[in-house]
Design an enzyme around this catalytic site. Structure first.
Site, short mmCIF file in Angstrom:
data_model
loop_
_atom_site.label_atom_id
_atom_site.label_comp_id
_atom_site.label_asym_id
_atom_site.label_seq_id
_atom_site.Cartn_x
_atom_site.Cartn_y
_atom_site.Cartn_z
N TYR A 33 0.83 -1.21 0.00
CA TYR A 33 0.00 0.00 0.00
C TYR A 33 0.85 1.25 0.00
CZ TYR A 33 0.88 0.91 4.99
OH TYR A 33 1.47 1.21 6.19
N ARG A 52 8.17 4.08 -4.81
CA ARG A 52 8.26 3.12 -3.68
C ARG A 52 7.26 1.99 -3.89
NH1 ARG A 52 7.41 5.31 2.31
NH2 ARG A 52 5.29 5.53 1.56
N ARG A 100 -7.44 -20.48 -1.44
CA ARG A 100 -6.47 -20.26 -0.37
C ARG A 100 -5.34 -21.29 -0.40
NH1 ARG A 100 -4.75 -21.19 4.54
NH2 ARG A 100 -4.08 -19.39 5.79
N LYS A 149 6.51 -1.99 1.90
CA LYS A 149 5.33 -1.42 2.56
C LYS A 149 4.13 -2.36 2.41
CE LYS A 149 3.14 3.14 3.09
NZ LYS A 149 3.26 3.27 4.54
N GLU A 182 12.15 2.81 14.18
CA GLU A 182 11.21 3.83 13.69
C GLU A 182 9.97 3.81 14.56
OE1 GLU A 182 9.75 2.91 9.72
OE2 GLU A 182 9.83 0.77 10.13
N LEU A 207 11.01 1.44 7.16
CA LEU A 207 10.42 1.86 5.89
C LEU A 207 11.13 3.14 5.46
CD1 LEU A 207 8.07 1.27 3.87
CD2 LEU A 207 6.92 3.18 5.00
N1 PLP Z 1 7.52 3.95 8.92
C1 PLP Z 1 6.38 3.24 8.95
C2 PLP Z 1 6.36 1.93 9.66
C3 PLP Z 1 5.21 3.73 8.34
O1 PLP Z 1 4.07 2.99 8.36
C4 PLP Z 1 5.25 4.99 7.69
C5 PLP Z 1 4.07 5.55 7.04
O2 PLP Z 1 3.01 5.01 7.05
C6 PLP Z 1 6.46 5.71 7.70
C7 PLP Z 1 7.58 5.15 8.30
C8 PLP Z 1 6.56 7.06 7.04
O3 PLP Z 1 6.52 6.94 5.66
P1 PLP Z 1 5.99 8.15 4.75
O4 PLP Z 1 6.83 9.34 5.09
O5 PLP Z 1 6.22 7.67 3.36
O6 PLP Z 1 4.56 8.35 5.10
#
Ligand code: PLP
Length: 285
Positions: A33, A52, A100, A149, A182, A207
């Site tokens: 997503y 991305r 499935r 993601k 993070e 991420l």
């Molecule tokens: N880290 C995680 C785990 C996230 O879910 C997100 C955004 O949803 C981010 C970092 C920040 O990413 P972005 O700046 O692309 O929104």
């Protein structure tokens, strides 16, 4: 006005917007997503989000269902149909619907494409950023490829709820080496006493946030000292400032971590300036 969602080629009223029970996103989190900010009715940093998305899909060997340009047309149409001035668009692409079985389905299986849009409350977000937020640390127990993601967000869900249960707003993940990776849905930053900005290097353990990337570009353009490395909670508690970055919050000051007041307990000048100037550097499309 009723909300409109996009599901596999159709714009539908929300109550009719559904995916199949055997969609692999639903059954295996076999799905990726993107969340993109909308400001002034325009998609912010769409190109970076699309790049991305293409990488996430490629890493999982899910075919890109249409060109990034065509996806952009759908997202813009959704913004218009939902009359979003300030808000977000959400785009999800799963490997599709199949009986499935964990193994990949036949290659002809079409990915499922779903998109939604919703307004955000600018005044509420600004008020939050004026005060700054509290976060708590939690063990990072996610899988080893959170650079992709995917919608496999259960640890993030539990982390966020842990924060809320403790009266905080967000959670910061800490890895086995004691370094902050993070936040539950944002990237984590500190400003040290020596005025160095520190955020975790972008390996497979975080991420690669789009907001993080734009912020790094801004900082480098201004010649500020940035270190992309892990930092410990002890470093964070002693920091001059802390903040987190994401498309929905942009730059959100963090004023308390695990009950430790950061700096003087108010949003610091670096976070405030980055928040104020962010959209001068982001791309509106
Ligand atoms: N880290 C995680 C785990 C996230 O879910 C997100 C955004 O949803 C981010 C970092 C920040 O990413 P972005 O700046 O692309 O929104």
């Amino acid at each position: 006005m009723s909300r409109i969602a996009y599901v596999d080629g159709r714009y539908l009223p929300f109550r009719e917007a559904k995916v199949h029970v055997e969609d692999r996103g639903y059954q295996f989190a076999d799905s990726v997503y993107e969340v993109c900010e909308v400001r002034g009715g325009r998609l912010i940093d769409k190109r970076r989000h699309m790049a991305r998305l293409a990488r996430s899909l490629a890493e999982l060997r899910i075919p890109m269902p249409m060109s990034p340009r065509a996806l952009g047309v759908i997202l813009r149409e959704l913004v218009a149909r939902n009359r979003i001035g300030y808000g977000i668009v959400y785009l999800q692409i799963s490997r599709g619907v199949a009986r499935r079985d964990p193994a990949f389905p036949v290659p002809q299986t079409s990915p499922t494409v779903v998109a939604t849009a919703r307004p955000l409350n600018m005044a509420r977000n600004e008020a939050l950023a004026e005060k700054g937020i509290s976060v708590v640390s939690v063990a990072d127990n996610r899988w080893g490829r959170v650079d992709i993601k995917t919608v496999g967000l259960l640890p993030n869900v539990l982390a966020r709820q842990t924060a809320i249960d403790q009266g905080a707003r967000d959670a910061w993940f800490v890895d086995n080496d004691g370094n902050v990776t993070e936040a539950a849905s944002a990237n984590a930053w500190i400003v040290t006493r020596a005025d160095t900005l520190v955020t975790r290097h972008a390996d497979h353990a975080i991420l690669r946030g789009i907001t993080r990337g734009v912020t790094l570009d801004v900082l480098k353009a201004h010649g500020l000292t940035v270190e992309e490395r892990g930092f410990t909670l002890a470093e964070a508690y002693a920091a001059r400032e802390a903040f987190e970055t994401s498309a929905t919050q942009i730059v959100m000051p963090v004023v308390n971590i695990d009950g430790h007041t950061i700096g003087d307990g108010k949003p610091g000048p670096v976070a405030r300036a980055l928040r104020r100037d962010f959209h001068r550097h982001a791309e509106a499309g």
